[in-house]
Design a protein around this motif. Structure first.
Motif, mmCIF file in Angstrom:
data_model
loop_
_atom_site.group_PDB
_atom_site.id
_atom_site.type_symbol
_atom_site.label_atom_id
_atom_site.label_comp_id
_atom_site.label_asym_id
_atom_site.label_seq_id
_atom_site.Cartn_x
_atom_site.Cartn_y
_atom_site.Cartn_z
ATOM 1 N N TRP A 149 -1.777 -0.451 2.017
ATOM 2 C CA TRP A 149 -1.645 0.042 0.641
ATOM 3 C C TRP A 149 -2.854 -0.208 -0.263
ATOM 4 N N LEU A 150 -3.828 -0.989 0.216
ATOM 5 C CA LEU A 150 -5.078 -1.091 -0.522
ATOM 6 C C LEU A 150 -5.999 0.054 -0.097
ATOM 7 N N ASP A 151 -7.200 0.112 -0.692
ATOM 8 C CA ASP A 151 -8.160 1.127 -0.276
ATOM 9 C C ASP A 151 -8.757 0.740 1.071
ATOM 10 N N GLU A 152 -9.602 1.599 1.612
ATOM 11 C CA GLU A 152 -10.118 1.379 2.972
ATOM 12 C C GLU A 152 -10.955 0.118 3.100
ATOM 13 N N ARG A 153 -11.579 -0.352 1.989
ATOM 14 C CA ARG A 153 -12.380 -1.583 2.021
ATOM 15 C C ARG A 153 -11.563 -2.815 1.643
ATOM 16 N N MET A 154 -10.271 -2.603 1.344
ATOM 17 C CA MET A 154 -9.345 -3.685 1.005
ATOM 18 C C MET A 154 -9.777 -4.450 -0.252
ATOM 19 N N LEU A 167 1.241 0.651 -5.682
ATOM 20 C CA LEU A 167 2.698 0.751 -5.572
ATOM 21 C C LEU A 167 3.096 2.046 -4.865
ATOM 22 N N ARG A 168 2.437 3.142 -5.198
ATOM 23 C CA ARG A 168 2.737 4.423 -4.546
ATOM 24 C C ARG A 168 2.496 4.326 -3.042
ATOM 25 N N ARG A 226 8.576 -5.312 -6.211
ATOM 26 C CA ARG A 226 8.865 -5.906 -7.524
ATOM 27 C C ARG A 226 7.586 -6.376 -8.202
ATOM 28 N N TYR A 227 6.717 -7.030 -7.446
ATOM 29 C CA TYR A 227 5.453 -7.540 -7.992
ATOM 30 C C TYR A 227 4.573 -6.413 -8.530
ATOM 31 N N LEU A 228 4.361 -5.363 -7.741
ATOM 32 C CA LEU A 228 3.488 -4.283 -8.196
ATOM 33 C C LEU A 228 4.109 -3.502 -9.352
ATOM 34 N N SER A 229 5.427 -3.330 -9.327
ATOM 35 C CA SER A 229 6.105 -2.692 -10.469
ATOM 36 C C SER A 229 5.914 -3.522 -11.738
ATOM 37 N N THR A 230 5.964 -4.846 -11.583
ATOM 38 C CA THR A 230 5.747 -5.745 -12.721
ATOM 39 C C THR A 230 4.326 -5.619 -13.247
ATOM 40 N N CYS A 231 3.355 -5.500 -12.347
ATOM 41 C CA CYS A 231 1.955 -5.332 -12.777
ATOM 42 C C CYS A 231 1.800 -4.070 -13.614
ATOM 43 N N VAL A 232 2.346 -2.954 -13.137
ATOM 44 C CA VAL A 232 2.240 -1.694 -13.885
ATOM 45 C C VAL A 232 2.834 -1.863 -15.275
ATOM 46 N N ARG A 233 3.977 -2.494 -15.341
ATOM 47 C CA ARG A 233 4.657 -2.735 -16.625
ATOM 48 C C ARG A 233 3.834 -3.664 -17.516
#
Length: 294
Positions: free
Chosen positions: A22-27, A245-246, A269-276
């Motif tokens: 879920w990260l980019d190709e270079r992490m 998150l996506r 939950r963690y990534l949803s919290t970050c967006v919020r």
């Protein structure tokens, strides 16, 4: 004080394969900088590395230290794109250090160590640190009024590792304010879930870590460094975490099968919290160009 090696391994050592989904190709596991509405996460992460490398004046013949190097995206960029002579990364995570060193990138070395305890006689032409300072001060230490002193010792150590004239590309997540139990601004009347989610993220995903406040950093930078450039990137980090998150949700079936329901549900939950958090100004992000004094 702050995150221990065991704490950091909770944060980053679930599995390199897990984060690669879920990260980019270079992490890159930090905020990207988007230059257009349709720019990809991969391109935006390169923008971030370019900006911070510019701040560090990284180029041929230079030796640059990346403090909190993660999976090595920045040191690889320094060696392959900026053509530095030497790029050293330091991380508390042994899994991350092993990942970087296994790639055998010419001119790159990664050290698994606590930066504040690390000793070296080498002096660097430039520094980069991307969201590592979040691991230095615990919530309890901040409540005791120790945060500025802890951060000042960090900036002093950075100063001691550099040559006169050195510059520093610095990035950190910021805590902007503490949510209230009564409504303010655009918040709904009941903010208890926000409080619970913020607490969950700090305790379960990043134990003993704490995002600094911008005013704490500005106090701590003196007398070692001068702030030459400062940008805040709150909207960029919201967009970065929304994309993470996506991608996490696109890989839900694989993650549940390989690492279990709890890992997927905790990170969702963690990534949803970050967006919020970035949306309601609870959190932000700062990038600074610092110049060594003396």
């Amino acid at each position: 004080m702050g995150s221990s090696q065991a704490d950091v391994e909770v944060s980053y050592d679930v599995s390199n394969e897990f984060f690669r989904l879920w990260l980019d190709e270079r992490m890159n596991y930090t905020c990207a900088v988007f230059e257009s509405p349709d720019q990809s996460l991969e391109a935006a992460q390169l923008n971030k590395l370019r900006i911070l490398s510019d701040f560090a004046k990284a180029g041929p013949g230079k030796a640059v230290l990346d403090i909190g190097c993660g999976w090595g995206a920045c040191v690889e960029y320094l060696a392959t794109t900026r053509k530095v002579q030497r790029a050293v990364g330091i991380t508390l995570s042994r899994a991350m250090a092993a990942e970087v060193n296994l790639r055998n990138i010419p001119g790159v070395e990664c050290v698994a160590s606590d930066f504040m305890q690390w000793e070296t006689s080498e002096k660097f032409d430039g520094l980069i640190s991307i969201c590592m300072i979040d691991h230095l001060c615990s919530l309890e230490e901040a409540r005791q009024g120790k945060a500025v002193d802890i951060y000042r010792r960090y900036f002093e150590k950075c100063w001691k590792l550099t040559k006169p004239g050195s510059t520093f590309g610095f990035q950190a997540i910021l805590r902007n304010r503490t949510p209230k139990m009564r409504p303010w601004g655009g918040l709904p009347a009941d903010t208890r879930k926000d409080l619970e989610d913020f607490s969950f993220s700090s305790k379960e995903i990043f134990p003993n870590g704490l995002n600094p406040r911008l005013d704490e950093l500005i106090q701590a930078i003196n007398p070692w460094w001068e702030v030459k450039t400062l940008h805040t990137r709150r909207e960029h980090y919201q967009r970065t975490t929304a994309e993470w998150l996506r991608r996490l949700r696109l890989n839900e079936t694989t993650i549940r099968a390989k690492w279990g329901d709890k890992v997927f549900e905790d990170y969702d939950r963690y990534l949803s919290t970050c967006v919020r958090a970035f949306d309601i100004h609870y959190s932000s992000l700062v990038q600074m160009e610092l110049e060594r004094i003396g």
